[in-house]
Enzyme design. Structure first.
Site, PDB file in Angstrom:
ATOM      1  N   GLY A  46      -8.331  -7.780   5.488  1.00  0.00           N
ATOM      2  CA  GLY A  46      -9.557  -7.112   5.933  1.00  0.00           C
ATOM      3  C   GLY A  46     -10.624  -8.111   6.342  1.00  0.00           C
ATOM      4  O   GLY A  46     -11.241  -7.981   7.413  1.00  0.00           O
ATOM      5  N   TYR A  76      -3.266 -17.605   9.870  1.00  0.00           N
ATOM      6  CA  TYR A  76      -4.548 -16.983   9.491  1.00  0.00           C
ATOM      7  C   TYR A  76      -5.705 -17.964   9.635  1.00  0.00           C
ATOM      8  O   TYR A  76      -6.775 -17.636  10.131  1.00  0.00           O
ATOM      9  CB  TYR A  76      -4.475 -16.423   8.055  1.00  0.00           C
ATOM     10  CG  TYR A  76      -4.011 -14.989   8.056  1.00  0.00           C
ATOM     11  CD1 TYR A  76      -4.902 -13.946   7.835  1.00  0.00           C
ATOM     12  CD2 TYR A  76      -2.678 -14.672   8.320  1.00  0.00           C
ATOM     13  CE1 TYR A  76      -4.479 -12.621   7.879  1.00  0.00           C
ATOM     14  CE2 TYR A  76      -2.250 -13.359   8.362  1.00  0.00           C
ATOM     15  CZ  TYR A  76      -3.152 -12.344   8.137  1.00  0.00           C
ATOM     16  OH  TYR A  76      -2.740 -11.045   8.192  1.00  0.00           O
ATOM     17  N   TYR A 107       4.084   1.869  -7.098  1.00  0.00           N
ATOM     18  CA  TYR A 107       4.711   1.174  -5.976  1.00  0.00           C
ATOM     19  C   TYR A 107       5.328  -0.150  -6.433  1.00  0.00           C
ATOM     20  O   TYR A 107       6.466  -0.449  -6.137  1.00  0.00           O
ATOM     21  CB  TYR A 107       3.648   0.715  -4.969  1.00  0.00           C
ATOM     22  CG  TYR A 107       3.068   1.644  -3.976  1.00  0.00           C
ATOM     23  CD1 TYR A 107       3.448   1.567  -2.639  1.00  0.00           C
ATOM     24  CD2 TYR A 107       2.082   2.541  -4.332  1.00  0.00           C
ATOM     25  CE1 TYR A 107       2.855   2.364  -1.682  1.00  0.00           C
ATOM     26  CE2 TYR A 107       1.483   3.346  -3.372  1.00  0.00           C
ATOM     27  CZ  TYR A 107       1.870   3.258  -2.046  1.00  0.00           C
ATOM     28  OH  TYR A 107       1.286   4.040  -1.105  1.00  0.00           O
ATOM     29  N   ARG A 143       5.888   5.241 -18.541  1.00  0.00           N
ATOM     30  CA  ARG A 143       5.381   6.062 -19.653  1.00  0.00           C
ATOM     31  C   ARG A 143       5.431   7.565 -19.385  1.00  0.00           C
ATOM     32  O   ARG A 143       5.453   8.368 -20.310  1.00  0.00           O
ATOM     33  CB  ARG A 143       3.953   5.646 -19.984  1.00  0.00           C
ATOM     34  CG  ARG A 143       2.951   5.886 -18.864  1.00  0.00           C
ATOM     35  CD  ARG A 143       1.578   5.359 -19.223  1.00  0.00           C
ATOM     36  NE  ARG A 143       0.630   5.564 -18.143  1.00  0.00           N
ATOM     37  CZ  ARG A 143      -0.646   5.204 -18.193  1.00  0.00           C
ATOM     38  NH1 ARG A 143      -1.115   4.592 -19.277  1.00  0.00           N
ATOM     39  NH2 ARG A 143      -1.450   5.421 -17.187  1.00  0.00           N
ATOM     40  N   ASP A 150      -9.456  -3.473  -0.748  1.00  0.00           N
ATOM     41  CA  ASP A 150      -9.125  -3.060  -2.117  1.00  0.00           C
ATOM     42  C   ASP A 150     -10.315  -3.156  -3.070  1.00  0.00           C
ATOM     43  O   ASP A 150     -10.346  -2.463  -4.083  1.00  0.00           O
ATOM     44  CB  ASP A 150      -7.984  -3.928  -2.680  1.00  0.00           C
ATOM     45  CG  ASP A 150      -6.630  -3.612  -2.055  1.00  0.00           C
ATOM     46  OD1 ASP A 150      -6.589  -2.827  -1.089  1.00  0.00           O
ATOM     47  OD2 ASP A 150      -5.618  -4.156  -2.537  1.00  0.00           O
ATOM     48  N   GLU A 202      17.328  13.271  12.623  1.00  0.00           N
ATOM     49  CA  GLU A 202      17.443  14.472  13.462  1.00  0.00           C
ATOM     50  C   GLU A 202      17.220  15.727  12.623  1.00  0.00           C
ATOM     51  O   GLU A 202      16.835  16.775  13.144  1.00  0.00           O
ATOM     52  CB  GLU A 202      18.793  14.525  14.193  1.00  0.00           C
ATOM     53  CG  GLU A 202      20.001  14.701  13.311  1.00  0.00           C
ATOM     54  CD  GLU A 202      21.306  14.718  14.127  1.00  0.00           C
ATOM     55  OE1 GLU A 202      21.425  15.549  15.040  1.00  0.00           O
ATOM     56  OE2 GLU A 202      22.195  13.899  13.846  1.00  0.00           O
TER      57      GLU A 202
END
Ligand code: NDP
Length: 451
Positions: A15, A98, A177, A198, A302, A439
């Site tokens: 970001g 970057y 995730y 859990r 985040d 499909e």
């Protein structure tokens, strides 16, 4: 009043780098401070290395499939050192890209932590101060390990990419995730993998039928998934960790990885002294233009805990530049975000789950779960799922859930239709691509259920 910069960005992740670069392209004088590595969580310790590890881990099953297809082939051992070397070389390469993106667009980079001093001033770690008309906080998030006896023995996803050796046995704690993706990775790499969650089913919040298919596939592939189970305590025993669980059992693991959530990286930034409000999880509170209560300070990604996904942080960064540097107030759109979970089997999802949709309005559910041709031929039992949730009133597809190899690729495309407001009849008007798994999305005639 004149400032050193038009924009000072704190945080060089997806970001922050995007916002800095695009603002600079608009002619703004921009600086960015990053205390760790450029690229942030996604590039350095998240999406990118994770996906490369998913690729690496999928070859073991591919070898089995190849045999089933007649190839005289057998899997050798996985060489973690060789893979790790290549992985980190790739991350170095991406970090360089970057850095260059910033440099080539005229953004000044400071390899330093930066904190807020006042509404227009940041301090770098060496004590120097820089002023800016606008400050953008894009400091991301960090994994959280709950406190319990022995919790200091746990590692997080951050350390998974740096393991000295691949463990023989690993315990992964959590059902989100990250836990579920790493369970698949480790299992595929030949590590004896146990996952504790859990609750009653992993991937809480996602479509129930879809997460059941994911969990069944993971178990079938060899993950020892223990539901309604948590760690009570851990002690070191030689090279191993002895874990006592909530069911009173004790087991030994070489590593225990916690993926029990991430918290926004907003501590010790100087926010409190400036009266910048934070929410329950510690996230920076912003309005629809990503502006904090202090008008010159904005936050994206985040650290604002809206939708914690790289493409969303990038969108938020772009909307910020549009608003502040192009004079075109723009809110990032958080509706109908397609996303993929790189579990094995993989899941792609957009829109409402069956449960959410049914709670909102009467719906028709179209769902097909079957063994796909490629795996079926190879004798694998894993099922795929193609599912649409349709509004009875408007006929619009409210949700699409896919569990299948390549589900991430598929949901990107289905996501366009859903975002455009496609109806079930629009899907039906589309000719099937045969023979494919997807499909089914355009050939399901009868609803499996209605509410
Ligand atoms: P999540 O918040 O998704 O999941 C945390 C898991 O840990 C949940 O299963 C939760 O259980 C469990 N948990 C929380 N606290 C405890 C505790 N004290 N003891 C035991 N279990 C606990 O976090 P993740 O770390 O998996 O991921 C963070 C974010 O990163 C995600 O929300 C996502 O936005 C992003 N991400 C996206 C990816 C992608 O797009 N493919 C990949 C990886 C991350 P419960 O369900 O009961 O609350």
């Amino acid at each position: 009043m004149s400032f050193d910069y038009d924009l000072f960005v704190i945080g060089g992740g997806s970001g922050g780098v995007r916002a800095a670069r695009v603002a600079a392209q608009e002619g703004a004088k921009v600086a960015l401070a990053e205390e760790d590595r450029y690229g942030g969580t996604c590039v350095i310790r998240g999406c990118v290395p994770k996906k490369l590890m998913v690729f690496a881990s999928e070859y073991s099953a591919m070898v089995d499939d190849a045999q089933a297809y007649g190839w005289d082939i057998s899997a050798g051992a996985f060489d973690w050192d060789s893979f790790k070397g290549k992985l980190h070389a790739e991350l170095d390469r991406l970090e360089g890209i970057y850095r260059n993106l910033l440099k080539n667009n005229g953004v000044t980079s400071y390899d330093s932590r930066a904190t807020l001093v006042d509404a227009h001033t940041v301090a770098l770690a060496d004590g120097t101060q820089k002023t800016a008309k606008h400050i953008l906080i894009a400091t991301g998030g960090w994994p959280t390990v709950p406190e319990f006896p022995g919790s200091e023995l746990a590692i997080t996803s951050n350390e998974m990419f740096h393991l000295e050796t691949l463990p023989e046995a690993i315990l992964i704690v959590g059902g989100g995730y990250i836990a579920s993706e790493f369970a698949g990775i480790m299992n595929g790499l030949g590590v004896k993998t146990t996952q504790f969650y859990r609750g009653t089913q992993i991937l809480r919040g996602f479509d129930e039928e879809a997460r059941n298919v994911v969990a069944a596939g993971m178990i079938e592939s060899g993950v020892d998934l223990q539901l309604e189970t948590n760690v009570v305590s851990m002690v070191k025993q030689g090279d191993k960790i002895r874990v006592t669980d909530s069911k009173g059992r004790e087991s030994l693991f070489d590593q225990v990885m916690y993926a029990t959530g991430r918290h926004p990286n907003a501590d010790n930034l100087g926010l409190e002294a400036l009266g910048i409000a934070r929410g329950k999880k510690g996230e920076i509170l912003v309005d629809q233009y990503s502006q904090t209560g202090l008008p010159s300070v904005y936050a994206i990604g985040d650290v604002t805990d809206r939708a914690n996904l790289t493409p969303v942080a990038i969108r938020e960064g772009m909307a910020f530049v549009e608003t502040v540097f192009k004079g075109n107030p723009t809110s990032p759109d958080h509706e109908l975000i397609p996303t993929a979970i790189f579990t094995q089997p993989e899941m792609g999802t957009v829109g409402l789950s069956e449960e959410e949709a049914a709670a909102q309005e009467p719906v028709e559910v179209y769902s097909a779960s079957f063994k796909p041709m490629q795996q079926s031929f190879a004798g694998r039992a894993q099922k795929v799922l193609m599912k649409l949730i349709v509004s009875k009133a408007t006929r619009r597809v409210l949700g699409c859930h896919i569990v299948a190899p390549g589900a991430g690729e598929m949901i990107q495309l289905a996501g366009i239709a859903v975002k455009m407001g496609a109806t079930k009849e629009d899907f039906d008007r589309t000719v099937a691509v045969h023979p494919t798994m997807s499909e089914e999305l355009v050939t399901m005639k009868q609803p499996s259920r209605t509410t």
